[in-house]
Design a protein around this motif. Structure first.
Motif, mmCIF file in Angstrom:
data_model
loop_
_atom_site.group_PDB
_atom_site.id
_atom_site.type_symbol
_atom_site.label_atom_id
_atom_site.label_comp_id
_atom_site.label_asym_id
_atom_site.label_seq_id
_atom_site.Cartn_x
_atom_site.Cartn_y
_atom_site.Cartn_z
ATOM 1 N N VAL A 48 0.833 -1.193 0.000
ATOM 2 C CA VAL A 48 0.000 0.000 0.000
ATOM 3 C C VAL A 48 0.874 1.253 0.000
ATOM 4 O O VAL A 48 0.571 2.237 -0.688
ATOM 5 N N GLY A 49 1.995 1.210 0.725
ATOM 6 C CA GLY A 49 2.909 2.347 0.752
ATOM 7 C C GLY A 49 3.457 2.672 -0.631
ATOM 8 O O GLY A 49 3.633 3.845 -0.980
ATOM 9 N N THR A 50 3.724 1.643 -1.406
ATOM 10 C CA THR A 50 4.208 1.849 -2.776
ATOM 11 C C THR A 50 3.136 2.541 -3.600
ATOM 12 O O THR A 50 3.425 3.476 -4.357
ATOM 13 N N LEU A 51 1.897 2.096 -3.440
ATOM 14 C CA LEU A 51 0.793 2.728 -4.161
ATOM 15 C C LEU A 51 0.719 4.212 -3.791
ATOM 16 O O LEU A 51 0.635 5.077 -4.672
ATOM 17 N N TYR A 52 0.796 4.509 -2.496
ATOM 18 C CA TYR A 52 0.682 5.899 -2.054
ATOM 19 C C TYR A 52 1.891 6.750 -2.452
ATOM 20 O O TYR A 52 1.754 7.966 -2.608
ATOM 21 N N ARG A 53 3.066 6.147 -2.634
ATOM 22 C CA ARG A 53 4.212 6.915 -3.124
ATOM 23 C C ARG A 53 3.954 7.401 -4.551
ATOM 24 O O ARG A 53 4.347 8.492 -4.925
ATOM 25 N N HIS A 54 3.296 6.566 -5.335
ATOM 26 C CA HIS A 54 2.988 6.942 -6.721
ATOM 27 C C HIS A 54 1.758 7.837 -6.809
ATOM 28 O O HIS A 54 1.697 8.744 -7.646
ATOM 29 N N PHE A 55 0.767 7.548 -5.969
ATOM 30 C CA PHE A 55 -0.514 8.259 -6.016
ATOM 31 C C PHE A 55 -0.925 8.615 -4.595
ATOM 32 O O PHE A 55 -1.531 7.790 -3.903
ATOM 33 N N PRO A 56 -0.604 9.828 -4.142
ATOM 34 C CA PRO A 56 -0.862 10.206 -2.751
ATOM 35 C C PRO A 56 -2.325 10.136 -2.336
ATOM 36 O O PRO A 56 -2.616 9.946 -1.159
ATOM 37 N N THR A 57 -3.246 10.307 -3.302
ATOM 38 C CA THR A 57 -4.665 10.223 -2.970
ATOM 39 C C THR A 57 -5.369 9.338 -3.995
ATOM 40 O O THR A 57 -4.871 9.124 -5.104
ATOM 41 N N LYS A 58 -6.522 8.888 -3.625
ATOM 42 C CA LYS A 58 -7.317 8.094 -4.552
ATOM 43 C C LYS A 58 -7.724 8.940 -5.763
ATOM 44 O O LYS A 58 -7.787 8.443 -6.885
ATOM 45 N N THR A 59 -7.984 10.193 -5.527
ATOM 46 C CA THR A 59 -8.320 11.101 -6.628
ATOM 47 C C THR A 59 -7.185 11.132 -7.645
ATOM 48 O O THR A 59 -7.429 11.104 -8.857
ATOM 49 N N ASP A 60 -5.948 11.175 -7.166
ATOM 50 C CA ASP A 60 -4.790 11.162 -8.069
ATOM 51 C C ASP A 60 -4.750 9.872 -8.883
ATOM 52 O O ASP A 60 -4.468 9.899 -10.086
ATOM 53 N N LEU A 61 -5.032 8.764 -8.228
ATOM 54 C CA LEU A 61 -5.006 7.472 -8.910
ATOM 55 C C LEU A 61 -6.112 7.374 -9.952
ATOM 56 O O LEU A 61 -5.863 6.996 -11.108
ATOM 57 N N VAL A 62 -7.308 7.726 -9.584
ATOM 58 C CA VAL A 62 -8.425 7.661 -10.534
ATOM 59 C C VAL A 62 -8.171 8.613 -11.699
ATOM 60 O O VAL A 62 -8.403 8.265 -12.859
ATOM 61 N N ALA A 63 -7.636 9.793 -11.407
ATOM 62 C CA ALA A 63 -7.324 10.750 -12.477
ATOM 63 C C ALA A 63 -6.289 10.166 -13.432
ATOM 64 O O ALA A 63 -6.388 10.345 -14.657
ATOM 65 N N ALA A 64 -5.310 9.456 -12.910
ATOM 66 C CA ALA A 64 -4.281 8.846 -13.762
ATOM 67 C C ALA A 64 -4.876 7.738 -14.631
ATOM 68 O O ALA A 64 -4.517 7.598 -15.808
ATOM 69 N N VAL A 65 -5.781 6.950 -14.069
ATOM 70 C CA VAL A 65 -6.440 5.888 -14.836
ATOM 71 C C VAL A 65 -7.279 6.506 -15.950
ATOM 72 O O VAL A 65 -7.227 6.066 -17.103
ATOM 73 N N VAL A 66 -8.036 7.542 -15.625
ATOM 74 C CA VAL A 66 -8.871 8.210 -16.626
ATOM 75 C C VAL A 66 -7.982 8.837 -17.701
ATOM 76 O O VAL A 66 -8.274 8.743 -18.898
ATOM 77 N N ALA A 67 -6.881 9.460 -17.288
ATOM 78 C CA ALA A 67 -5.965 10.075 -18.254
ATOM 79 C C ALA A 67 -5.388 9.027 -19.198
ATOM 80 O O ALA A 67 -5.246 9.271 -20.406
ATOM 81 N N GLU A 68 -5.070 7.862 -18.671
ATOM 82 C CA GLU A 68 -4.547 6.775 -19.511
ATOM 83 C C GLU A 68 -5.596 6.345 -20.542
ATOM 84 O O GLU A 68 -5.276 6.111 -21.709
ATOM 85 N N GLN A 69 -6.831 6.233 -20.116
ATOM 86 C CA GLN A 69 -7.901 5.854 -21.039
ATOM 87 C C GLN A 69 -8.154 6.951 -22.068
ATOM 88 O O GLN A 69 -8.400 6.667 -23.236
ATOM 89 N N LEU A 70 -8.088 8.192 -21.639
ATOM 90 C CA LEU A 70 -8.271 9.310 -22.552
ATOM 91 C C LEU A 70 -7.180 9.312 -23.617
ATOM 92 O O LEU A 70 -7.451 9.589 -24.790
ATOM 93 N N ALA A 71 -5.972 8.955 -23.227
ATOM 94 C CA ALA A 71 -4.873 8.847 -24.201
ATOM 95 C C ALA A 71 -5.188 7.764 -25.236
ATOM 96 O O ALA A 71 -4.909 7.942 -26.429
ATOM 97 N N ARG A 72 -5.788 6.669 -24.802
ATOM 98 C CA ARG A 72 -6.168 5.604 -25.751
ATOM 99 C C ARG A 72 -7.245 6.083 -26.716
ATOM 100 O O ARG A 72 -7.205 5.765 -27.906
ATOM 101 N N VAL A 73 -8.209 6.832 -26.215
ATOM 102 C CA VAL A 73 -9.254 7.385 -27.086
ATOM 103 C C VAL A 73 -8.616 8.337 -28.101
ATOM 104 O O VAL A 73 -8.944 8.303 -29.293
ATOM 105 N N ALA A 74 -7.682 9.166 -27.646
ATOM 106 C CA ALA A 74 -6.996 10.097 -28.548
ATOM 107 C C ALA A 74 -6.191 9.335 -29.599
ATOM 108 O O ALA A 74 -6.190 9.708 -30.779
ATOM 109 N N ASP A 75 -5.513 8.266 -29.178
ATOM 110 C CA ASP A 75 -4.764 7.443 -30.141
ATOM 111 C C ASP A 75 -5.702 6.864 -31.193
ATOM 112 O O ASP A 75 -5.376 6.841 -32.393
ATOM 113 N N ASP A 76 -6.860 6.388 -30.758
ATOM 114 C CA ASP A 76 -7.845 5.831 -31.683
ATOM 115 C C ASP A 76 -8.336 6.905 -32.649
ATOM 116 O O ASP A 76 -8.447 6.680 -33.847
#
Length: 191
Positions: free
Chosen positions: A46-74
């Motif tokens: 869990v500590g490793t997760l929090y080092r990369h993403f201090p909050t859940k909002t940060d993590l969800v935003a990163a997941v959404v950003a990754e998906q948005l990049a896929r939509v843009a690639d498409d």
């Protein structure tokens, strides 16, 4: 000046594992899934997760950003096919169908699709997607296949109102019903 050090290979791998697990967990359990469950699914502490993403909002935003990049690639791949001679109306309809189908099965993709057009500004992947879709629309309008009043905003509106909670047959019917509204065939005036 000192240059920023590149991240260690294990840190890059852990971040990728976390994002993959978060995407899967969000798809299966929704955005309310716990950080502990995501860390366990990623095989990291869990500590490793929090080092990369201090909050859940940060993590969800990163997941959404990754998906948005896929939509843009498409969207850019759609434009490349149109530039190579594919029919813009067909490519735009197929793109719309792919995003809607992915949104129906993947909550992270749905969130990414809903981000499109939601707020103006500095999102590079949203800008890439918008530019590619605009160019496809313009090509279709030049060819006379896409109605002259269709805009990128209209495509984003379709994404945000798609029946992603309906079964596949209903989504296919929705796509069949909206497709004539994109084309240059005469439409009845709105009352």
């Amino acid at each position: 000046m000192t240059q920023a050090r590149a991240p260690r290979a294990d840190a890059v791998r852990n971040r990728k594992k976390i994002l993959t697990a978060a995407g899967e967990q969000i798809t299966e359990n929704g955005p309310e899934v716990g950080m502990d469950e995501i860390a366990a699914a990623a095989g990291v502490a869990v500590g490793t997760l929090y080092r990369h993403f201090p909050t859940k909002t940060d993590l969800v935003a990163a997941v959404v950003a990754e998906q948005l990049a896929r939509v843009a690639d498409d969207a850019e791949a759609v434009l490349a096919r149109v530039d190579a001679g594919a029919r813009a109306a067909d490519e735009l309809t197929a793109f719309l169908g792919r995003v809607v189908e992915a949104s129906a099965t993947d909550r992270a993709v749905k969130a990414a699709a809903q981000v499109l057009g939601a707020e103006p500004g500095d999102h590079a992947d949203e800008a890439r997607a918008g530019a590619a879709v605009a160019a496809v629309i313009q090509a279709g309008q030049t060819d006379g296949d896409i109605h002259p009043d269709i805009t990128v905003g209209d495509i984003y509106l379709l994404f945000s109102t798609a029946p992603t909670d309906q079964p596949p047959a209903a989504r296919a019917r929705w796509l069949a019903l909206i497709t004539p509204g994109l084309t240059s065939r005469p439409r009845r005036a709105q009352s």
